[in-house]
Design a protein around this motif. Structure first.
Motif, mmCIF file in Angstrom:
data_model
loop_
_atom_site.group_PDB
_atom_site.id
_atom_site.type_symbol
_atom_site.label_atom_id
_atom_site.label_comp_id
_atom_site.label_asym_id
_atom_site.label_seq_id
_atom_site.Cartn_x
_atom_site.Cartn_y
_atom_site.Cartn_z
ATOM 1 N N GLN A 75 0.828 -1.210 0.000
ATOM 2 C CA GLN A 75 0.000 0.000 0.000
ATOM 3 C C GLN A 75 0.865 1.264 0.000
ATOM 4 N N HIS A 76 2.089 1.166 0.495
ATOM 5 C CA HIS A 76 2.984 2.318 0.514
ATOM 6 C C HIS A 76 3.483 2.689 -0.879
ATOM 7 N N LEU A 77 3.296 1.810 -1.862
ATOM 8 C CA LEU A 77 3.805 2.061 -3.207
ATOM 9 C C LEU A 77 2.829 2.834 -4.085
ATOM 10 N N HIS A 78 1.639 3.095 -3.592
ATOM 11 C CA HIS A 78 0.636 3.787 -4.410
ATOM 12 C C HIS A 78 1.126 5.194 -4.773
ATOM 13 N N GLY A 79 1.180 5.473 -6.076
ATOM 14 C CA GLY A 79 1.583 6.790 -6.558
ATOM 15 C C GLY A 79 3.076 7.055 -6.506
ATOM 16 N N VAL A 80 3.872 6.049 -6.148
ATOM 17 C CA VAL A 80 5.323 6.221 -6.015
ATOM 18 C C VAL A 80 6.001 5.925 -7.348
ATOM 19 N N ASP A 81 6.980 6.764 -7.735
ATOM 20 C CA ASP A 81 7.728 6.464 -8.963
ATOM 21 C C ASP A 81 9.208 6.194 -8.710
ATOM 22 N N LEU A 82 9.636 6.195 -7.421
ATOM 23 C CA LEU A 82 10.992 5.777 -7.067
ATOM 24 C C LEU A 82 11.020 5.338 -5.609
ATOM 25 N N VAL A 83 11.609 4.170 -5.357
ATOM 26 C CA VAL A 83 11.806 3.690 -3.991
ATOM 27 C C VAL A 83 13.270 3.901 -3.626
ATOM 28 N N VAL A 84 13.495 4.544 -2.487
ATOM 29 C CA VAL A 84 14.847 4.802 -2.000
ATOM 30 C C VAL A 84 15.074 3.976 -0.738
ATOM 31 N N SER A 85 15.996 3.043 -0.806
ATOM 32 C CA SER A 85 16.330 2.186 0.324
ATOM 33 C C SER A 85 17.488 2.796 1.095
ATOM 34 N N VAL A 86 17.307 2.998 2.405
ATOM 35 C CA VAL A 86 18.365 3.587 3.240
ATOM 36 C C VAL A 86 18.757 2.571 4.299
ATOM 37 N N GLY A 87 19.943 2.025 4.158
ATOM 38 C CA GLY A 87 20.414 0.999 5.085
ATOM 39 C C GLY A 87 21.592 0.283 4.466
ATOM 40 N N GLY A 88 21.388 -0.985 4.156
ATOM 41 C CA GLY A 88 22.412 -1.784 3.497
ATOM 42 C C GLY A 88 21.780 -2.710 2.480
ATOM 43 N N ASP A 89 22.472 -3.798 2.179
ATOM 44 C CA ASP A 89 21.966 -4.734 1.178
ATOM 45 C C ASP A 89 20.659 -5.399 1.616
ATOM 46 N N GLY A 90 20.520 -5.662 2.910
ATOM 47 C CA GLY A 90 19.300 -6.299 3.398
ATOM 48 C C GLY A 90 18.067 -5.453 3.155
ATOM 49 N N THR A 91 18.205 -4.150 3.295
ATOM 50 C CA THR A 91 17.078 -3.248 3.049
ATOM 51 C C THR A 91 16.735 -3.217 1.568
ATOM 52 N N VAL A 92 17.755 -3.242 0.708
ATOM 53 C CA VAL A 92 17.508 -3.306 -0.734
ATOM 54 C C VAL A 92 16.752 -4.583 -1.088
ATOM 55 N N LEU A 93 17.163 -5.704 -0.527
ATOM 56 C CA LEU A 93 16.506 -6.985 -0.813
ATOM 57 C C LEU A 93 15.052 -6.978 -0.339
ATOM 58 N N THR A 94 14.823 -6.412 0.841
ATOM 59 C CA THR A 94 13.452 -6.327 1.356
ATOM 60 C C THR A 94 12.573 -5.508 0.424
ATOM 61 N N CYS A 95 13.065 -4.364 -0.020
ATOM 62 C CA CYS A 95 12.299 -3.520 -0.943
ATOM 63 C C CYS A 95 12.012 -4.262 -2.241
ATOM 64 N N GLY A 96 12.998 -5.012 -2.720
ATOM 65 C CA GLY A 96 12.825 -5.741 -3.969
ATOM 66 C C GLY A 96 11.684 -6.736 -3.941
ATOM 67 N N HIS A 97 11.362 -7.257 -2.770
ATOM 68 C CA HIS A 97 10.249 -8.209 -2.652
ATOM 69 C C HIS A 97 8.910 -7.588 -3.031
ATOM 70 N N PHE A 98 8.787 -6.288 -2.855
ATOM 71 C CA PHE A 98 7.510 -5.620 -3.087
ATOM 72 C C PHE A 98 7.375 -5.051 -4.494
ATOM 73 N N LEU A 99 8.439 -5.078 -5.263
ATOM 74 C CA LEU A 99 8.421 -4.504 -6.614
ATOM 75 C C LEU A 99 8.248 -5.639 -7.613
ATOM 76 N N ASP A 100 7.014 -6.081 -7.774
ATOM 77 C CA ASP A 100 6.728 -7.298 -8.524
ATOM 78 C C ASP A 100 7.071 -7.212 -10.003
ATOM 79 N N ASN A 101 6.589 -6.169 -10.673
ATOM 80 C CA ASN A 101 6.695 -6.134 -12.130
ATOM 81 C C ASN A 101 7.790 -5.189 -12.641
ATOM 82 N N GLY A 102 8.580 -4.650 -11.759
ATOM 83 C CA GLY A 102 9.685 -3.798 -12.188
ATOM 84 C C GLY A 102 9.285 -2.429 -12.695
ATOM 85 N N SER A 103 8.054 -2.008 -12.432
ATOM 86 C CA SER A 103 7.593 -0.710 -12.939
ATOM 87 C C SER A 103 8.106 0.460 -12.109
ATOM 88 N N ILE A 104 8.552 0.191 -10.868
ATOM 89 C CA ILE A 104 9.073 1.242 -9.991
ATOM 90 C C ILE A 104 10.561 1.012 -9.778
#
Length: 205
Positions: A75-104
């Motif tokens: 639900q946090h991705l509604h209307g978003v056109d860029l996701v910025v991960s702040v942390g390390g590789d684990g945070t990037v991997l977590t974000c990647g789980h929610f980006l199903d079709n690669g549109s963001i």
């Protein structure tokens, strides 16, 4: 120059210091923790988050919202056109789980990068900084990295991800796509796991 992305979601990791502090309040934290070092890493991470927010407000005409990595949902991705991960590789991997079709698009910022001085440290109890292999830039070059991303100097690249479907005699479950973090294990750790692996289609040599 108008930013190429206007609506950002900033996903912030929860540090070990924060996690263990919550356990400490319940009397469940391990006793042999280096609290001073954990707090130092926490302060470095929070400093990066503060700098990022202040820089976005001051220098870029963008809208953004922040969410803790542990609380992130689709639900946090509604209307978003860029996701910025702040942390390390684990945070990037977590974000990647929610980006199903690669549109963001997803960009990672290493909030507490490993320094040359830290690299030789090999103790198991050492709470080292983030490696950040999946991150585009770090807290040390925040302004330059943001300029590349928001003002068009950076290049969007595609990442191949793993798609996993779990089948049983009665069900079939398709898991969220992932970059490199698939774990296959028996639900009972002491039991032997048996697998049959192969290709769905012939592989060209």
């Amino acid at each position: 120059m108008s930013p190429r992305f206007k609506n950002l979601l900033i996903v912030i990791k929860q540090t070990a210091y924060e996690s263990y502090s919550q356990l400490k309040l319940r009397g469940l934290a391990p006793k042999a923790l280096r609290w001073q070092r954990l707090e130092s890493r926490y302060n470095k991470h929070k400093s990066c988050v503060t700098d990022l927010i202040e820089t976005l407000k001051k220098n870029y005409d963008v809208n953004f919202s922040c969410v803790n990595r542990e609380d992130m949902d689709r639900q946090h991705l509604h209307g978003v056109d860029l996701v910025v991960s702040v942390g390390g590789d684990g945070t990037v991997l977590t974000c990647g789980h929610f980006l199903d079709n690669g549109s963001i698009p997803l960009v990672g910022i290493n909030s507490d990068p490993t320094s040359i001085r830290d690299m030789p440290i090999t103790k198991r109890t050492d709470e080292r900084r983030s490696h950040g292999a999946l991150c585009m830039f770090t807290s040390d070059n925040l302004q330059q990295g943001l300029d590349k991303v928001l003002h068009g100097g950076g290049t969007l690249t595609s990442r191949t991800r793993i798609s996993v479907t779990v089948k049983s005699a009665f069900s079939e479950t398709k898991l969220v796509p992932c970059l490199n973090d698939v774990l296959i294990a028996h639900p009972v750790p002491a039991s032997v796991s048996r697998f049959r692996m192969g290709w769905l289609q012939p592989v060209r040599e």
